[in-house]
Design an enzyme around this catalytic site. Structure first.
Site: not given
Ligand code: GLU
Length: 259
Positions: A232-234
Site C-alpha cells: 500500500s502507498k500508505r
C-alpha cells in the site's frame, strides 16, 4: 505492434507492486507509454510525480514521450461526458446515504449504488456526481465481450453498478478518464493488476458507448509482502525509494519480483 502503458496515480511513492506492474507492461508490448493519473488534484502531489519518473528510470524503464497527464485534459473529458449524457444521471447521495440504503446489493468494491437518484425529476442546486445508468447503456450497446489473454470474456454491465463517471469538482472519474486516454494514446493491450478486472467490464461498456476501439487486456497477479498483504502507498516499507536506500539494485528488485 503492441502498445502498452503504465498509469500510476501520484498519491504516494511507488512500491514493489508498481514495479511489477510497470515492468510487466513494458515487457508485454513493442511500445511502452506512461500516463500520470493526476485528475484528483486534492490527492496528488507534484513531488510524487517527480519520484515516479525517477524511480521508473532507476528501474531501467524507458517510455515514449510525451507523458500524458490527466490534469491537463479536462476539456476532452467534458466532451466525452456530454456524449454520454443520454446514459447518465445526476446523483446527490453522500457515501453515508449509500451505505445506509436498505438492502444495497454488494459488488466487487463494496455496496453497489442502489439507484436512489436514477429517476429524480426535480432540479437541485447542490454538489452532485454523474453516474452511468448501466441498464440504459447496456440496452443501447447490446452484448459485449473483451479479450483477456486470448480468452473472450462476456461483459457484465452491472458488475460495478451505476458507477460515478464525473463529480462536480472533477471533470471525469477514473473509468471515464481511463477509457478516453487509452484510446487517445492508442493503447492496444492494457496490462494491470487483477484487482482492476471488475473495472474492465464497465470500461468496455464506456468504450462501446463512445465508439472507442477496444484494447485487449491482461490482468496480472498482485505482488504481496511477507505477510501476504498487498503493498500500500500508505506504508513506507516496500517503496522503491526505501529499498534503494537500503542498498538494493534495480536488478535485485527485478529478481525479488521474479521478472
Ligand atoms: N491509476 C490506477 C492505479 O494507480 C491504474 C489504472 C489502470 O491501470 O487502469 O491504480
Amino acid at each position: 505492434m503492441i502498445v502498452t502503458r503504465f498509469a500510476p496515480s501520484p498519491t504516494g511513492y511507488l512500491h514493489l507492486g508498481h514495479a511489477f506492474a510497470a515492468l510487466t507492461a513494458a515487457k508485454s508490448g513493442d511500445r511502452f507509454l506512461l500516463r500520470i493519473e493526476d485528475i484528483d488534484r486534492a490527492r496528488c502531489r507534484p513531488e510524487y510525480e517527480a519520484a515516479i519518473l525517477e524511480d521508473l528510470a532507476w528501474l531501467g524503464l524507458r517510455w515514449e514521450k510525451p507523458v500524458l497527464r490527466q490534469s491537463k485534459r479536462a476539456q476532452v473529458y467534458r466532451e466525452a461526458l456530454e456524449r454520454l449524457a443520454p446514459f447518465t444521471y445526476r446523483c446527490f447521495c453522500t457515501r453515508k446515504d449509500i451505505l445506509s440504503a436498505a438492502g444495497a446489493p454488494h459488488g466487487d468494491e463494496g455496496p453497489l449504488y442502489p439507484g436512489t437518484c436514477r429517476n429524480l425529476r426535480e432540479e437541485r442546486d447542490a454538489p452532485c456526481a454523474i453516474r452511468l445508468d448501466a441498464a440504459k447503456a447496456a440496452a443501447h450497446v447490446g452484448p459485449l465481450t473483451f479479450e483477456e489473454r486470448g480468452r473472450t470474456v462476456r461483459v457484465d454491465p452491472f458488475r460495478l453498478g451505476d458507477v460515478v463517471i464525473a463529480r462536480k469538482e472533477l471533470p471525469a472519474a477514473y473509468h471515464l478518464a481511463a477509457v478516453v486516454d487509452d484510446a487517445c494514446q492508442g493503447v492496444t493491450l492494457v496490462t494491470r493488476g487483477e484487482d482492476l478486472l471488475a473495472s474492465t467490464h464497465v470500461q468496455r461498456l464506456l468504450q462501446a458507448l463512445l465508439g472507442l476501439p477496444a484494447p485487449a487486456y491482461a490482468h496480472h497477479r498482485l505482488i504481496v509482502d511477507a505477510q501476504g498483504r498487498k503493498f500500500s502507498k500508505r506504508e513506507a516499507s516496500g517503496t522503491l525509494r526505501s529499498l534503494r536506500e537500503e542498498g538494493l539494485t534495480a536488478s535485485e528488485i527485478r529478481a525479488k519480483i521474479a521478472l
